[in-house]
Motif scaffolding. Sequence first.
Motif, PDB file in Angstrom:
ATOM      1  N   ARG A 152      -4.917 -34.201 -16.117  1.00 19.35           N
ATOM      2  CA  ARG A 152      -3.661 -34.169 -16.880  1.00 19.35           C
ATOM      3  C   ARG A 152      -2.427 -34.509 -16.051  1.00 19.35           C
ATOM      4  NH1 ARG A 152      -3.947 -28.326 -19.853  1.00 19.35           N
ATOM      5  NH2 ARG A 152      -5.886 -28.628 -20.967  1.00 19.35           N
ATOM      6  N   HIS A 153      -2.495 -34.258 -14.754  1.00 22.56           N
ATOM      7  CA  HIS A 153      -1.329 -34.394 -13.879  1.00 22.56           C
ATOM      8  C   HIS A 153      -1.579 -35.456 -12.821  1.00 22.56           C
ATOM      9  CE1 HIS A 153      -1.319 -30.257 -15.451  1.00 22.56           C
ATOM     10  NE2 HIS A 153      -0.008 -30.402 -15.492  1.00 22.56           N
ATOM     11  N   SER A 200      -6.794 -33.070 -10.987  1.00 19.30           N
ATOM     12  CA  SER A 200      -6.307 -32.919 -12.350  1.00 19.30           C
ATOM     13  C   SER A 200      -6.464 -34.192 -13.164  1.00 19.30           C
ATOM     14  CB  SER A 200      -4.835 -32.509 -12.329  1.00 19.30           C
ATOM     15  OG  SER A 200      -4.334 -32.417 -13.637  1.00 19.30           O
ATOM     16  N   LEU A 203      -3.864 -29.643  -9.140  1.00 20.35           N
ATOM     17  CA  LEU A 203      -3.370 -28.314  -9.491  1.00 20.35           C
ATOM     18  C   LEU A 203      -3.697 -27.368  -8.336  1.00 20.35           C
ATOM     19  CD1 LEU A 203      -4.663 -27.893 -13.148  1.00 20.35           C
ATOM     20  CD2 LEU A 203      -2.300 -28.231 -12.431  1.00 20.35           C
ATOM     21  N   LEU A 251     -10.285 -29.778 -17.193  1.00 23.91           N
ATOM     22  CA  LEU A 251      -9.060 -29.991 -16.420  1.00 23.91           C
ATOM     23  C   LEU A 251      -9.301 -30.899 -15.218  1.00 23.91           C
ATOM     24  CD1 LEU A 251      -7.632 -26.358 -16.274  1.00 23.91           C
ATOM     25  CD2 LEU A 251      -6.871 -28.238 -17.722  1.00 23.91           C
TER      26      LEU A 251
END
Length: 168
Positions: free
Chosen positions: A135-136, A133, A140, A114
């Motif tokens: 993914r983002h 992150s 997070l 992650l």
Amino acid sequence: MTSDLICIGAIAGAFGVSGEVRLKSFCSEPSDIVAYGPLLSEDGQRRFEITLTRPVAGGLGARIKGVTSKEAADALRGTSLFVARDKLPKLPDDEFYHADLIGLAAYDTGGELLGKVVAIHNHGAGDIIEISSLRHKSALLLPFTLAVVPNVDLAAGRLIVDPPEETE
């Protein structure tokens, strides 16, 4: 284990006009900050001999040896206070010093990376773990609870995160 020095507090600024300071303690029992002897600056070059005076709003009132004026106390505002790691008590297996978590790789329960732990925050309602992150767009921010972080493996330099549905 990231450093031989661990931050256990900070000087929040002057308190009064005679050199007293307001301390923020990061110890589980705030007054324990003085139990470790002289505290150090981040680079280990400055030593601060601290005597607590009284509880104050947002922290502890304290005197620092050699600081005798409001101006001298104000000049220390923002100074983080450190202690040698070997002076800290050994923790149970399910507790961790924040400094040991920073930099750990964070994996989800399926084994996908992650990101990396970049900070631990606590605004009074419990620890929040911040993970850069992959993914983002933004980091997070997750509660540091057993349900969300079921496994921390300091030796392997990783932790497992089971984020709530809405953060995935």
